[in-house]
Write a protein that holds these residues in place. Structure first.
Motif, PDB file in Angstrom:
ATOM      1  N   LEU A 255      -7.796  -5.057   1.120  1.00 35.63           N
ATOM      2  CA  LEU A 255      -7.232  -6.820   1.170  1.00 35.63           C
ATOM      3  C   LEU A 255      -8.584  -7.721   2.414  1.00 35.63           C
ATOM      4  O   LEU A 255      -8.484  -7.070   3.109  1.00 35.63           O
TER       5      LEU A 255
ATOM      6  N   PHE B 275       0.693  -1.530  -0.077  1.00 35.17           N
ATOM      7  CA  PHE B 275      -0.225  -0.143   0.005  1.00 35.17           C
ATOM      8  C   PHE B 275       1.409   1.098  -0.275  1.00 35.17           C
ATOM      9  O   PHE B 275       0.000   2.488  -0.039  1.00 35.17           O
TER      10      PHE B 275
ATOM     11  N   GLU C 211     -14.535  -9.048   0.884  1.00 37.36           N
ATOM     12  CA  GLU C 211     -14.524  -9.406   2.414  1.00 37.36           C
ATOM     13  C   GLU C 211     -14.206 -10.586   2.614  1.00 37.36           C
ATOM     14  O   GLU C 211     -14.226 -11.768   2.427  1.00 37.36           O
TER      15      GLU C 211
END
Ligand SMILES: N[C@@H](CCC(=O)N[C@@H](CS)C(=O)NCC(=O)O)C(=O)O
Length: 202
Positions: free
Chosen positions: A51, A32, A63
Motif C-alpha cells: 500500500l 495484511f 508508490e
C-alpha cells in the motif's frame, strides 16, 4: 478509481491528496493479517503487494510519490502541480523524488542503527548529509513553491511528519514549524484522523 488503503500505512498520505483534490473514489481496506480476496487482488496488481496502490480504470499506480504526482497532473485545475512549463517544475520533481529515494532509506537505516559501508555508492549517502539536506530543503515559510501548496508538500512534508511521529527524525524548529503548517490543512486532518485514533491509548 480504487484506492487500496489501511489507516496505519503510507496510504494515509495518498488518502490525504485524494481529499485535497476532493476525488470521489472507492476505498478498499487491506488487512495484511488475513488473506482476503482484496489482499489477493492487491498482490496481483502490485508485485510488491504494498500500500498504497491506486487503480484508475486500466491504469495501476504504485508508490506514494507516483500516485501523488499522477493525481495532481490528472486534475490540473486544482493547482497541486506547477504548470508543466513552469521553472518550478524542476524543484517540484526534486522534492517528489528526494523523499522516497534518499530521505526515507537513510532515516530507516539510521533508526535500525545501521549504515551502508560505502556512503558514496549508497544513493542516500549517509544520515548526516540527509539531515542537513532536510534542514536546507525545508521551506522557511509557507510551502515548497512559496504560496502554491503542491503534491510535493504532501510527499516531502508527509514523510517528515510520519518520520517525526515514528521517532526516526528529530525535527529542528524549522522542520517542526513546516510540519505544523501542513497539519493545519483540513484535508490532512481528515485523512489522518483514523490513524491518530489508532495511536491513542485505550
Ligand atoms: N516505497 C513504497 C513503500 C510502500 C510500503 O512499504 N507500504 C507498506 C505500508 S506503509 C506495506 O504495504 N507493507 C506491507 C508489506 O510489505 O507486506 C511507497 O512509497 O509506496
Amino acid at each position: 478509481m480504487k484506492h487500496y488503503y489501511n489507516p496505519m500505512s503510507r496510504a494515509v498520505t495518498t488518502d490525504w491528496i485524494l481529499k485535497e483534490l476532493d476525488i470521489k473514489h472507492e476505498q478498499i481496506g487491506i488487512d495484511f493479517t488475513t488473506t482476503t480476496p482484496e489482499l489477493l487482488q492487491l498482490k496481483k496488481i502490485n508485485p510488491m503487494g504494498k500500500l498504497p496502490t491506486l487503480v484508475d480504470g486500466e491504469t495501476v499506480v504504485t508508490e506514494v510519490a507516483a500516485i501523488c504526482a499522477y493525481l495532481a497532473d490528472k486534475y490540473p485545475e486544482q493547482k497541486l502541480a506547477p504548470d508543466i512549463n513552469s521553472v518550478n517544475r524542476a524543484t517540484y520533481y526534486r522534492y517528489l523524488f528526494v523523499a522516497g529515494n534518499t530521505i526515507e532509506p537513510a532515516l530507516t537505516l539510521a533508526a535500525s542503527q545501521m549504515e551502508h559501508p560505502n556512503s558514496a555508492t549508497a544513493g542516500w549517502g549517509d544520515i548526516s548529509r540527509v539531515i542537513s539536506t532536510i534542514e536546507i530543503m525545508t521551506p522557511e515559510a509557507r510551502w515548497i513553491l512559496g504560496e502554491q501548496f503542491t503534491a510535493a508538500d504532501v510527499v516531502f512534508g508527509g514523510l517528515l511528519d510520519s518520520s517525526i511521529t515514528f521517532g526516526t527524525l528529530k525535527a529542528s524548529s524549522k522542520v517542526t514549524a513546516y510540519v505544523a503548517r501542513i497539519k493545519q490543512r483540513p484535508a490532512y486532518r481528515d485523512a489522518h484522523q483514523a490513524f491518530i485514533d489508532l495511536l491513542k491509548p485505550i
